[in-house]
Motif scaffolding. Structure first.
Motif, short mmCIF file in Angstrom:
data_model
loop_
_atom_site.label_atom_id
_atom_site.label_comp_id
_atom_site.label_asym_id
_atom_site.label_seq_id
_atom_site.Cartn_x
_atom_site.Cartn_y
_atom_site.Cartn_z
N HIS A 21 -4.34 -16.93 -0.83
CA HIS A 21 -4.30 -16.01 -0.98
C HIS A 21 -5.37 -15.00 -1.36
CE1 HIS A 21 -4.03 -13.42 -4.82
NE2 HIS A 21 -3.15 -12.55 -4.07
N LYS A 22 -7.14 -16.25 -1.51
CA LYS A 22 -8.19 -15.22 -1.36
C LYS A 22 -9.08 -14.74 -0.37
CE LYS A 22 -13.41 -16.50 -2.93
NZ LYS A 22 -13.20 -15.10 -2.76
N ILE A 33 5.45 -1.27 -1.79
CA ILE A 33 5.03 -0.83 -1.14
C ILE A 33 4.10 -0.32 -0.51
CG2 ILE A 33 5.63 -1.57 1.48
CD1 ILE A 33 8.63 -3.22 0.68
N GLY A 34 3.51 -0.50 -0.07
CA GLY A 34 2.34 0.86 0.08
C GLY A 34 1.13 0.54 1.30
N ARG A 35 0.40 1.68 2.17
CA ARG A 35 -0.06 1.53 2.42
C ARG A 35 -1.25 1.34 1.92
NH1 ARG A 35 1.60 4.11 6.61
NH2 ARG A 35 2.55 3.17 8.02
N ILE A 36 -2.56 1.52 2.48
CA ILE A 36 -3.49 0.61 1.94
C ILE A 36 -4.25 2.15 2.34
CG2 ILE A 36 -6.21 -0.53 1.57
CD1 ILE A 36 -4.77 -2.83 1.22
N VAL A 74 0.62 -9.55 -3.16
CA VAL A 74 1.30 -10.60 -2.80
C VAL A 74 1.42 -11.12 -1.09
CG1 VAL A 74 3.60 -11.73 -3.87
CG2 VAL A 74 2.32 -9.85 -4.80
N MET A 75 1.71 -9.42 -0.79
CA MET A 75 1.62 -10.22 1.18
C MET A 75 1.26 -8.81 1.80
SD MET A 75 6.09 -11.27 2.65
CE MET A 75 6.70 -9.97 1.64
N VAL A 76 0.69 -9.08 2.74
CA VAL A 76 0.52 -8.54 3.76
C VAL A 76 2.21 -8.18 4.98
CG1 VAL A 76 -0.50 -7.27 5.91
CG2 VAL A 76 -1.48 -9.48 3.49
N LEU A 77 2.09 -7.04 5.28
CA LEU A 77 3.90 -6.67 5.54
C LEU A 77 3.12 -6.74 7.32
CD1 LEU A 77 5.80 -4.25 3.36
CD2 LEU A 77 5.87 -6.80 3.74
N GLY A 131 -5.21 0.78 5.91
CA GLY A 131 -3.77 0.68 7.22
C GLY A 131 -3.02 -0.27 7.11
N ASN A 132 -3.50 -1.34 6.07
CA ASN A 132 -2.35 -2.56 6.17
C ASN A 132 -1.41 -2.31 5.08
OD1 ASN A 132 -5.62 -4.68 6.33
ND2 ASN A 132 -3.67 -5.29 6.85
#
Length: 108
Positions: free
Chosen positions: A48-49, A68-71, A97-100, A58-59
């Motif tokens: 996780h770190k 859910i969103g975009r950085i 929690v998770m990168v899509l 952009g992630n």
């Protein structure tokens, strides 16, 4: 009386055998806790770190609240997330929690 004495003489003095068992049981419990609880949890924390440290603009991410969103911007321990084309939210990076995979949000 003779039967009891025969069973009692196992070759090792009773004090040494008892001491060995008293040391072996806590060591066995610690080993079980280490391999079943402590080690897997520390492995998840490291993963996780590494994921949080690797966040870039952009992630596409899912964070703890389920949104859910975009950085859009990364600012130290915080990130600005675009939820839809007009709503921006500032979150803690640790709540991710998770990168899509890229392009997932466009398909939703």
């Amino acid at each position: 009386m003779a039967i009891t004495a025969a069973h009692a003489s196992t070759g090792a003095p009773a004090g040494q055998q008892s001491l060995l068992m008293n040391l072996l049981i806590p060591v066995a419990f610690f080993a079980i806790f280490y391999f079943l609880i402590i080690r897997p949890q520390s492995k998840r924390n490291k993963q996780h770190k590494a994921m949080v440290d690797g966040l870039t603009v952009g992630n596409e991410v899912v964070f703890a609240g389920g949104l859910i969103g975009r950085i859009k911007k990364v600012e130290g321990d915080y990130a600005v997330i675009t939820l839809n084309h007009s709503t921006e939210v500032k979150i803690q990076r640790a709540s991710v929690v998770m990168v899509l995979p890229t392009g997932t949000i466009d398909n939703i």
